[in-house]
Structures are given as structure tokens and as C-alpha cells.
Design an enzyme around this catalytic site. Structure first.
Site, PDB file in Angstrom:
ATOM      1  CE  LYS A 143      -9.196   9.050   1.074  1.00  0.00           C
ATOM      2  NZ  LYS A 143      -8.864   7.648   1.307  1.00  0.00           N
ATOM      3  CE  LYS A 181       6.480   1.834  -4.452  1.00  0.00           C
ATOM      4  NZ  LYS A 181       5.591   1.558  -5.588  1.00  0.00           N
ATOM      5  CB  SER A 234      12.265  -6.635  -7.216  1.00  0.00           C
ATOM      6  OG  SER A 234      11.096  -5.921  -7.484  1.00  0.00           O
ATOM      7  N   GLY A 266      -1.754  -6.702 -13.870  1.00  0.00           N
ATOM      8  CA  GLY A 266      -0.703  -5.876 -13.290  1.00  0.00           C
ATOM      9  C   GLY A 266       0.720  -6.374 -13.493  1.00  0.00           C
ATOM     10  NE  ARG A 270     -14.218   3.208  -0.009  1.00  0.00           N
ATOM     11  CZ  ARG A 270     -13.602   2.308   0.722  1.00  0.00           C
ATOM     12  NH1 ARG A 270     -14.191   1.149   0.983  1.00  0.00           N
ATOM     13  NH2 ARG A 270     -12.392   2.519   1.204  1.00  0.00           N
ATOM     14  CG  ASP A 301       5.692   2.503  -9.256  1.00  0.00           C
ATOM     15  OD1 ASP A 301       6.238   1.428  -9.547  1.00  0.00           O
ATOM     16  OD2 ASP A 301       5.666   2.961  -8.094  1.00  0.00           O
ATOM     17  CB  VAL A 321     -16.344  11.927  -4.938  1.00  0.00           C
ATOM     18  CG1 VAL A 321     -16.149  12.712  -6.226  1.00  0.00           C
ATOM     19  CG2 VAL A 321     -17.307  10.795  -5.173  1.00  0.00           C
ATOM     20  N   GLY A 325      -5.585   6.232  -4.629  1.00  0.00           N
ATOM     21  CA  GLY A 325      -4.492   5.980  -3.690  1.00  0.00           C
ATOM     22  C   GLY A 325      -3.140   6.219  -4.353  1.00  0.00           C
ATOM     23  CE1 TYR A 340       2.118  -9.334  -8.064  1.00  0.00           C
ATOM     24  CE2 TYR A 340       2.144  -7.163  -9.091  1.00  0.00           C
ATOM     25  CZ  TYR A 340       2.572  -8.026  -8.105  1.00  0.00           C
ATOM     26  OH  TYR A 340       3.443  -7.573  -7.159  1.00  0.00           O
TER      27      TYR A 340
HETATM   28  P1  ATR Z   1      -2.449   2.343  -2.620  1.00  0.00           P
HETATM   29  O1  ATR Z   1      -1.473   3.350  -2.090  1.00  0.00           O
HETATM   30  O2  ATR Z   1      -1.923   0.933  -2.627  1.00  0.00           O
HETATM   31  O3  ATR Z   1      -3.020   2.724  -3.952  1.00  0.00           O
HETATM   32  P2  ATR Z   1      -4.449   3.348  -0.783  1.00  0.00           P
HETATM   33  O4  ATR Z   1      -3.782   4.645  -0.752  1.00  0.00           O
HETATM   34  O5  ATR Z   1      -4.853   2.721   0.506  1.00  0.00           O
HETATM   35  O6  ATR Z   1      -3.617   2.227  -1.556  1.00  0.00           O
HETATM   36  O7  ATR Z   1      -5.733   3.504  -1.740  1.00  0.00           O
HETATM   37  C1  ATR Z   1      -6.614   2.506  -1.873  1.00  0.00           C
HETATM   38  C2  ATR Z   1      -7.659   2.862  -2.935  1.00  0.00           C
HETATM   39  O8  ATR Z   1      -8.578   1.780  -3.010  1.00  0.00           O
HETATM   40  C3  ATR Z   1      -8.486   4.094  -2.608  1.00  0.00           C
HETATM   41  O9  ATR Z   1      -8.882   4.699  -3.817  1.00  0.00           O
HETATM   42  C4  ATR Z   1      -9.684   3.468  -1.894  1.00  0.00           C
HETATM   43  O10 ATR Z   1     -10.850   4.240  -1.917  1.00  0.00           O
HETATM   44  P3  ATR Z   1     -11.132   5.367  -0.771  1.00  0.00           P
HETATM   45  O11 ATR Z   1     -10.258   6.543  -1.128  1.00  0.00           O
HETATM   46  O12 ATR Z   1     -12.571   5.651  -0.840  1.00  0.00           O
HETATM   47  O13 ATR Z   1     -10.706   4.722   0.547  1.00  0.00           O
HETATM   48  C5  ATR Z   1      -9.887   2.253  -2.724  1.00  0.00           C
HETATM   49  N1  ATR Z   1     -10.613   1.180  -2.042  1.00  0.00           N
HETATM   50  C6  ATR Z   1     -10.103   0.321  -1.135  1.00  0.00           C
HETATM   51  N2  ATR Z   1     -11.046  -0.557  -0.732  1.00  0.00           N
HETATM   52  C7  ATR Z   1     -12.181  -0.237  -1.410  1.00  0.00           C
HETATM   53  C8  ATR Z   1     -13.499  -0.792  -1.470  1.00  0.00           C
HETATM   54  N3  ATR Z   1     -13.843  -1.854  -0.720  1.00  0.00           N
HETATM   55  N4  ATR Z   1     -14.396  -0.222  -2.299  1.00  0.00           N
HETATM   56  C9  ATR Z   1     -14.061   0.852  -3.047  1.00  0.00           C
HETATM   57  N5  ATR Z   1     -12.827   1.417  -3.054  1.00  0.00           N
HETATM   58  C10 ATR Z   1     -11.909   0.878  -2.249  1.00  0.00           C
END
Ligand code: ATR
Length: 276
Positions: free
Chosen positions: A155, A66, A17, A241, A151, A102, A153, A128, A220
Site C-alpha cells: 500500500k 471525502k 468544526s 494532531g 504494515r 488537509d 508495504v 491510508g 489529538y
Molecule cells: P485513514 O483513511 O483514516 O487514514 P485507513 O485508510 O483505514 O484510515 O488507513 C489506516 C492506516 O493505519 C493504514 O496505513 C493501516 O495499515 P494497513 O494499510 O497495513 O492496514 C494502518 N493501521 C491501522 N491499524 C494498524 C495497526 N494495528 N498496526 C499497523 N498499522 C495499522
């Protein structure tokens, strides 16, 4: 007097940035400087007070601040509040007001491909922080459907339930998403999967991808993830990205200066930084 802009994060050394935004500040002949500050979580409140005391014009916040910043601001716009994350702060006559650019940044990056979402079925991969900003913002645009696969569900379900905007959404397992992938016009990969150094990983198989689809990855680094490469080889349109990064910065710049900057210039600047 020279204006000050900033980005607060921890770590902050790799932020693109400062170079991107100092370039457009000078391009528009705005007498200002944009500075990166490494601020640890325990110092965040003090840092915000300090920036307010010196009359900073505006700043960005990035990982890990954030969400944590919200209680220290004087106001937060509704979308940022529902997302629960702020990436841009504007000093409005002494009051620090938080926004989230974002999600809109991501959507503006899609404009060359998509003018309306009303006939589009969208699949978000991941649940996430990045998924939350994109999903909530896009849900406001009334897409035909916007589903989330993750992964874990539960969430994805929680994200859908937390969204204050009415939308046609369901949570899918990764296996279900793979089976039904041909139904989607837009697929958005919001996890860090495929990012350097684990560049060969992909979140789901693309064997059932609709070849007319647009496939976006918020990663990215590398500029083309394995996921994008496979989508491109199937004939789909792909986007990395860089667009989201550039447009979130452009929207922040617009909030601070009233000028929507030259995104082509910003994109070239970011690509130069990534290549360096
Ligand atoms: P961010 O805030 O940067 O988006 P985060 O909150 O840690 O990061 O979220 C990461 C995301 O990547 C989640 O959706 C996570 O899935 P889970 O909720 O099941 O943890 C997903 N993720 C990270 N590593 C993964 C992997 N190896 N396979 C599948 N999903 C993955």
C-alpha cells in the site's frame, strides 16, 4: 442575508468544526452560521443538490464522504483530484468547487519548526487517507526525501506510484523503518494507532530516533499519544494532531471569506472542546 456554511458527515455529532468556525465567523463579524449535517452515503448527492439550490456559501465534508463527493461537484482543484479527496467546497458563483486543505493544513502547522523541506528527510507512517493527503502535498514541496512505511508495504508502494509529483521516495516495512529511523528529520504518524481507547499502542519502536527530529502525530485524542511521549522523552520536538485540524479549518475559512483567521484563537477553542 445571513450566509450558510456547513459540514457534512456521518457520524457528525462529535465534529469540533461548528464551534471552532462559528467562533471565528462571529469574531470577524461575518453574518453567517456554520451547521453540522448528518448525511448518509445514499443521501449525499441529494444533499449536495439541496445545498447548491439554497445557495450555500461553502462547506466542509468529512468521513465518509471525502472521496464520494467528487462526482457531484462542478469542479475539483488539481491537488484534491490527485489525492482523490475533498474536505472543503466553495460556492463560486453557483459552481461548487472542491479543495483539499488537509495536506496544506498539516504543512502550515509545521511552520514554527520548518521553513523549507529541501534539506529534510521525511518519514510518513501509514498509507491510508490521511497519509495520502499529507504525502501528496508534501511531495509538492520538494523534500530531500519522503519515504512511507506501512504494515502492508504494498500500500505504501501504491501510494508512491500514484503520486503525480516527482519525489525521492521509497516504501519501507515497519521493521526497516525502525532500523533506519535515525536518518529522518521529520517523522509523521498518520494512522489512528494510539488513539483513545488503545492509548498505549505505537506503530514502530523509536529506539533509533534522531533526537533532533520533529515527530508529529495526527491523533489529538489523547493530546499526547504514547508515540509522542516516547519521542519527547528522547529529546525530539513533538506535535499533535490539533495543529493539522486547526489549520485545515483556517485554510477553508480563508477560501470562503478571504480572511486567514486567528489560529491561536481557533487552537484555544479546540483545546477547550477536547477538555470538555
Ligand atoms: P485513514 O483513511 O483514516 O487514514 P485507513 O485508510 O483505514 O484510515 O488507513 C489506516 C492506516 O493505519 C493504514 O496505513 C493501516 O495499515 P494497513 O494499510 O497495513 O492496514 C494502518 N493501521 C491501522 N491499524 C494498524 C495497526 N494495528 N498496526 C499497523 N498499522 C495499522
Amino acid at each position: 442575508m445571513k450566509k450558510l456554511f456547513a459540514v457534512l458527515g456521518d457520524p457528525i455529532g462529535h465534529s469540533m468544526s461548528p464551534i471552532m468556525l462559528n467562533d471565528v465567523l462571529s469574531y470577524y463579524e461575518i453574518d453567517a452560521h456554520y451547521h453540522p449535517f448528518k448525511v448518509s452515503p445514499v443521501e449525499l448527492e441529494t444533499a449536495i443538490r439541496g445545498l447548491k439550490a439554497i445557495g450555500i456559501t461553502g462547506f466542509n465534508v468529512t468521513i465518509p464522504h471525502k472521496s464520494a463527493i467528487i462526482p457531484f461537484l462542478d469542479g475539483v482543484d488539481d491537488l484534491a483530484l490527485s489525492i482523490g479527496a475533498v474536505n472543503t467546497v466553495v460556492n463560486d458563483n453557483g459552481k461548487l468547487i472542491g479543495y483539499n486543505t488537509d495536506g496544506y493544513g498539516f504543512i502550515k502547522g509545521l511552520e514554527p519548526y520548518i521553513s523549507s523541506f529541501s534539506d529534510k528527510k521525511v518519514l510518513v507512517i501509514g498509507a491510508g487517507g490521511a497519509a495520502r493527503a499529507i504525502y501528496f502535498t508534501m511531495a509538492k514541496m520538494n523534500p530531500l526525501a519522503i519515504d512511507i512505511t506501512n504494515r502492508t508495504v504494498i500500500k505504501a508502494k501504491e501510494l508512491i506510484e500514484a503520486c503525480p509529483f516527482e519525489s525521492n521516495s521509497k516504501a519501507l516495512s515497519l521493521d526497516e523503518a525502525e532500523v533506519h529511523l535515525n536518518e529522518y528529520d521529520v517523522v509523521i504518524q498518520t494512522t489512528m494507532i494510539g488513539m483513545y481507547p488503545k492509548i498505549l499502542e505505537t506503530p514502530i519502536s523509536l529506539r533509533n530516533l534522531n533526537t533532533e527530529a520533529l515527530v508529529c502525530d495526527i491523533v489529538y485524542n489523547p493530546l499526547e499519544t504514547q508515540f509522542m511521549k516516547e519521542a519527547r522523552q528522547k529529546g525530539a520536538a513533538v506535535q499533535n494532531g490539533v495543529e493539522m485540524f486547526v489549520y485545515q479549518g483556517a485554510l477553508a475559512f480563508e477560501k470562503w471569506t478571504g480572511i486567514f483567521p486567528d489560529v491561536k484563537r481557533m487552537r484555544e477553542n479546540v483545546l477547550r472542546q477536547l477538555e470538555a
